[in-house]
Design a protein around this motif. Structure first.
Motif, PDB file in Angstrom:
ATOM      1  N   ALA A 197       0.782  -1.182  -0.038  1.00 31.64           N
ATOM      2  CA  ALA A 197      -0.062   0.084   0.006  1.00 31.64           C
ATOM      3  C   ALA A 197       1.010   1.075  -0.049  1.00 31.64           C
ATOM      4  N   LEU A 198       1.774   1.408   0.650  1.00 29.42           N
ATOM      5  CA  LEU A 198       2.859   2.454   0.716  1.00 29.42           C
ATOM      6  C   LEU A 198       3.584   2.701  -0.659  1.00 29.42           C
ATOM      7  N   ALA A 209       7.441  11.650   4.207  1.00 33.28           N
ATOM      8  CA  ALA A 209       7.225  10.644   5.421  1.00 33.28           C
ATOM      9  C   ALA A 209       7.149   9.390   5.398  1.00 33.28           C
ATOM     10  N   ILE A 210       6.784   8.892   4.061  1.00 28.63           N
ATOM     11  CA  ILE A 210       6.644   7.368   3.523  1.00 28.63           C
ATOM     12  C   ILE A 210       7.772   6.906   3.140  1.00 28.63           C
ATOM     13  N   GLU A 211       8.637   7.602   2.445  1.00 27.52           N
ATOM     14  CA  GLU A 211       9.976   7.139   2.059  1.00 27.52           C
ATOM     15  C   GLU A 211      10.656   6.588   2.934  1.00 27.52           C
ATOM     16  N   PRO A 212      10.983   6.995   4.042  1.00 24.49           N
ATOM     17  CA  PRO A 212      11.932   6.186   5.195  1.00 24.49           C
ATOM     18  C   PRO A 212      11.121   4.624   5.656  1.00 24.49           C
ATOM     19  N   ALA A 213       9.756   4.832   5.685  1.00 20.23           N
ATOM     20  CA  ALA A 213       9.372   3.633   5.994  1.00 20.23           C
ATOM     21  C   ALA A 213       9.498   2.403   4.835  1.00 20.23           C
ATOM     22  N   ILE A 214       9.351   3.015   3.763  1.00 15.88           N
ATOM     23  CA  ILE A 214       9.673   1.985   2.567  1.00 15.88           C
ATOM     24  C   ILE A 214      11.031   1.651   2.480  1.00 15.88           C
ATOM     25  N   ALA A 215      11.779   2.596   2.829  1.00 16.96           N
ATOM     26  CA  ALA A 215      13.455   2.245   2.615  1.00 16.96           C
ATOM     27  C   ALA A 215      13.631   1.182   3.925  1.00 16.96           C
ATOM     28  N   ALA A 216      13.112   1.253   4.971  1.00 15.24           N
ATOM     29  CA  ALA A 216      13.431   0.749   5.974  1.00 15.24           C
ATOM     30  C   ALA A 216      12.445  -0.634   6.184  1.00 15.24           C
ATOM     31  N   GLY A 217      11.530  -0.858   5.299  1.00 12.20           N
ATOM     32  CA  GLY A 217      10.535  -2.217   5.199  1.00 12.20           C
ATOM     33  C   GLY A 217       9.776  -2.015   6.399  1.00 12.20           C
ATOM     34  N   ALA A 218       9.691  -0.976   7.188  1.00 16.35           N
ATOM     35  CA  ALA A 218       8.773  -0.768   8.420  1.00 16.35           C
ATOM     36  C   ALA A 218       7.477  -0.603   8.119  1.00 16.35           C
ATOM     37  N   GLU A 219       6.674  -1.009   8.837  1.00 15.32           N
ATOM     38  CA  GLU A 219       5.022  -1.177   8.857  1.00 15.32           C
ATOM     39  C   GLU A 219       4.734   0.365   9.509  1.00 15.32           C
TER      40      GLU A 219
END
Length: 128
Positions: free
Chosen positions: A5-6, A71-81
């Motif tokens: 979704a991200l 805001a969402i790029e770091p979550a995608i890069a880290a594979g974070a939820e």
């Protein structure tokens, strides 16, 4: 599931972010056309001011998309939820009031990439 979704959200937001850049260019071209086509200096200046404000609004909207992308790029890069599809909820949580919102538009209008052609076009309309 969230990462998918991200990714989709990022792709959609990035496409819209680039679209706003194209719209801003179209507004600049319309401003140039206003100087060339409109023979009444007062009307040309009024149109230029209106188009300058319109571009500032577009760039403010584009900035909101950019904030969400960042805001969402770091979550995608880290594979974070991370919760996806939160553009409007995040903006509503920090939405400024009337005067502060107008100040955002004014700041956008004064950014060099937005403001540069308008004073020059206004001078051209006055002395052309």
């Amino acid at each position: 599931m969230t990462m998918n979704a991200l990714h989709h959200e990022w792709l959609a937001l990035q496409a819209q972010h680039e679209r706003y850049e194209g719209l801003a260019l179209a507004v600049k071209l319309a401003a140039f056309a206003a100087v060339v086509v409109v023979s009444d200096n007062g009307l040309a200046l009024a149109l230029l001011a209106l188009l300058w404000l319109q571009e500032a609004v577009l760039k403010t909207f584009q900035g909101r998309l950019g904030e969400r992308l960042l805001a969402i790029e770091p979550a995608i890069a880290a594979g974070a939820e991370a919760p996806a599809m939160q553009l409007h909820a995040a903006w509503r949580a920090t939405r400024p009031g009337g005067a502060a919102l107008m100040l955002q538009y004014l700041k956008s209008a004064l950014r060099p990439t937005v403001a540069l052609p308008y004073p020059l076009l206004m001078a051209l309309a006055l002395w052309g």
